[in-house]
Design a protein around this motif. Sequence first.
Motif, mmCIF file in Angstrom:
data_model
loop_
_atom_site.group_PDB
_atom_site.id
_atom_site.type_symbol
_atom_site.label_atom_id
_atom_site.label_comp_id
_atom_site.label_asym_id
_atom_site.label_seq_id
_atom_site.Cartn_x
_atom_site.Cartn_y
_atom_site.Cartn_z
ATOM 1 N N PRO A 92 0.813 -1.215 0.000
ATOM 2 C CA PRO A 92 0.000 0.000 0.000
ATOM 3 C C PRO A 92 0.848 1.267 0.000
ATOM 4 N N LEU A 93 0.267 2.353 -0.505
ATOM 5 C CA LEU A 93 0.944 3.642 -0.537
ATOM 6 C C LEU A 93 1.446 4.036 0.854
ATOM 7 N N GLY A 94 2.534 4.817 0.865
ATOM 8 C CA GLY A 94 3.031 5.325 2.128
ATOM 9 C C GLY A 94 4.509 5.114 2.367
ATOM 10 N N ALA A 95 5.239 4.683 1.323
ATOM 11 C CA ALA A 95 6.653 4.342 1.514
ATOM 12 C C ALA A 95 7.558 5.562 1.649
ATOM 13 N N TYR A 96 7.185 6.708 1.102
ATOM 14 C CA TYR A 96 8.050 7.889 1.131
ATOM 15 C C TYR A 96 8.030 8.529 2.531
ATOM 16 N N ALA A 97 8.499 7.780 3.511
ATOM 17 C CA ALA A 97 8.457 8.254 4.892
ATOM 18 C C ALA A 97 9.568 7.585 5.680
ATOM 19 N N THR A 98 9.978 8.239 6.761
ATOM 20 C CA THR A 98 11.010 7.641 7.608
ATOM 21 C C THR A 98 10.447 6.459 8.386
ATOM 22 N N GLU A 99 9.175 6.530 8.776
ATOM 23 C CA GLU A 99 8.493 5.445 9.471
ATOM 24 C C GLU A 99 7.077 5.322 8.928
ATOM 25 N N ARG A 100 6.496 4.151 9.112
ATOM 26 C CA ARG A 100 5.116 3.969 8.699
ATOM 27 C C ARG A 100 4.494 2.791 9.439
ATOM 28 N N LEU A 101 3.166 2.752 9.413
ATOM 29 C CA LEU A 101 2.412 1.575 9.815
ATOM 30 C C LEU A 101 2.000 0.830 8.547
ATOM 31 N N ILE A 102 2.106 -0.493 8.576
ATOM 32 C CA ILE A 102 1.826 -1.283 7.382
ATOM 33 C C ILE A 102 1.271 -2.633 7.800
ATOM 34 N N PRO A 103 0.328 -3.195 7.034
ATOM 35 C CA PRO A 103 -0.163 -4.541 7.370
ATOM 36 C C PRO A 103 0.981 -5.561 7.331
ATOM 37 N N ALA A 104 1.043 -6.406 8.335
ATOM 38 C CA ALA A 104 2.078 -7.437 8.361
ATOM 39 C C ALA A 104 1.986 -8.352 7.150
ATOM 40 N N ALA A 105 0.778 -8.501 6.609
ATOM 41 C CA ALA A 105 0.589 -9.376 5.455
ATOM 42 C C ALA A 105 1.283 -8.853 4.205
ATOM 43 N N SER A 106 1.701 -7.579 4.208
ATOM 44 C CA SER A 106 2.402 -7.009 3.059
ATOM 45 C C SER A 106 3.899 -7.269 3.102
ATOM 46 N N LEU A 107 4.410 -7.775 4.223
ATOM 47 C CA LEU A 107 5.852 -7.879 4.430
ATOM 48 C C LEU A 107 6.381 -9.272 4.153
ATOM 49 N N VAL A 108 7.639 -9.325 3.750
ATOM 50 C CA VAL A 108 8.391 -10.576 3.712
ATOM 51 C C VAL A 108 9.716 -10.339 4.436
ATOM 52 N N ARG A 109 10.268 -11.399 4.997
ATOM 53 C CA ARG A 109 11.576 -11.284 5.636
ATOM 54 C C ARG A 109 12.638 -11.050 4.576
ATOM 55 N N LEU A 110 13.536 -10.129 4.871
ATOM 56 C CA LEU A 110 14.647 -9.852 3.969
ATOM 57 C C LEU A 110 15.834 -10.707 4.413
ATOM 58 N N PRO A 111 16.309 -11.608 3.553
ATOM 59 C CA PRO A 111 17.447 -12.453 3.935
ATOM 60 C C PRO A 111 18.646 -11.619 4.372
ATOM 61 N N ASP A 112 19.421 -12.137 5.320
ATOM 62 C CA ASP A 112 20.543 -11.396 5.889
ATOM 63 C C ASP A 112 21.566 -10.978 4.836
ATOM 64 N N GLY A 113 21.722 -11.756 3.787
ATOM 65 C CA GLY A 113 22.731 -11.451 2.778
ATOM 66 C C GLY A 113 22.334 -10.381 1.783
ATOM 67 N N ILE A 114 21.117 -9.851 1.904
ATOM 68 C CA ILE A 114 20.632 -8.841 0.952
ATOM 69 C C ILE A 114 20.569 -7.491 1.649
ATOM 70 N N PRO A 115 21.338 -6.486 1.198
ATOM 71 C CA PRO A 115 21.326 -5.164 1.842
ATOM 72 C C PRO A 115 19.950 -4.498 1.744
ATOM 73 N N PHE A 116 19.696 -3.532 2.644
ATOM 74 C CA PHE A 116 18.411 -2.830 2.631
ATOM 75 C C PHE A 116 18.174 -2.116 1.303
ATOM 76 N N GLU A 117 19.205 -1.470 0.752
ATOM 77 C CA GLU A 117 19.023 -0.770 -0.518
ATOM 78 C C GLU A 117 18.586 -1.738 -1.608
ATOM 79 N N THR A 118 19.207 -2.904 -1.653
ATOM 80 C CA THR A 118 18.827 -3.911 -2.640
ATOM 81 C C THR A 118 17.407 -4.387 -2.388
ATOM 82 N N GLY A 119 17.073 -4.602 -1.117
ATOM 83 C CA GLY A 119 15.722 -5.029 -0.787
ATOM 84 C C GLY A 119 14.678 -4.020 -1.203
ATOM 85 N N ALA A 120 14.951 -2.741 -0.971
ATOM 86 C CA ALA A 120 14.005 -1.697 -1.363
ATOM 87 C C ALA A 120 13.888 -1.580 -2.872
ATOM 88 N N ALA A 121 14.957 -1.894 -3.575
ATOM 89 C CA ALA A 121 14.961 -1.769 -5.033
ATOM 90 C C ALA A 121 14.412 -2.996 -5.730
#
Length: 326
Positions: A92-121
């Motif tokens: 859902p919309l709302g990513a352009y923020a330092t913090e946000r509330l988001i449904p847990a169902a929208s999330l996946v775990r980011l593997p440790d070997g993948i940097p945050f920038e890569t995950g966001a991209a």
Amino acid sequence: MAQAIRIGQFGGPEVLRYEEIGAIGDPGPGEVKLRHEAVGLNFIDVYYRTGVYQPPNGFPFIPGNEGAGVVVATGPGVAEFAPGDRVAYTGPLGAYATERLIPAASLVRLPDGIPFETGAAMMLKGLTAQYLLRRTYKVEPGQTILFHAAAGGVGLIACRWAKALGATVIGTAGSAEKIALAEANGCDHVIDYRRENFVERVLEITGGGKCDVVYDSIGKDTFPGSLDCLKPFGMWVLFGQSSGVIEGFDLNLLARKGSLYATRPTIFTHIADRAVMQAMADELFEAVRTGMVEIPVNQRFPLSEAAEAHRALEGRATTGASVLLP
């Protein structure tokens, strides 16, 4: 106190306002409070900013559908995540923020070997590549595909992935730099659409055999030429419209040009089912882990400079992925 980019009216990049939005509160049932480490920049953000897509809750709204960060707190009923977990999403919309509330169902775990920038991209663009190549039209060895904007964020991922799947990959790009980038990321042939007629070049490259599928995020400028690149019973996959909306589409064109198929998918239909989204993400993460797919983050902008990032994106001055850093 959180900061965010808010939009109060449709318009150019100047309507992107960096503002203090105060405390965002505690997560409710099924929600997670997330601190962003990186936010993805995508053309869908431009569509929402200009009014091609309507914000579901009106003005003002915070744009952005993709990000990665750390769970700060969880709401009632959330058992799959805990504070400190690394996560990524497209949702859902709302990513352009330092913090946000988001449904847990929208999330996946980011593997440790993948940097945050890569995950966001990688979530929106990578999952888009996944549903295009593996779900919308399942690319097989020996097929020939045409991918417009091959040096773009989705293009670089998809072309490399399609090549690894055994396809012959034809791409289009608009500069010497972008052509070289596409060639280095899976394209067997790259057509300079600014100097060459891409339909004529596809016919030359394929010896008149044309393509099994055309993946098209351009829209108005590549229509109806994309249809002329398809062999009989081929599929035109229109998944974006960066050059403008196609209006007055005549379905009889599909018959006249070879009993073609046409589809207009969106990622949000594909990821509406949580189990499906997780399976898509698992395949994407594995493709990245094995090196089948790379996620090139070629531009980084402070979140406060989102307007400049939009100007660069719309001016086709970017390659690969871009991220906003809170």
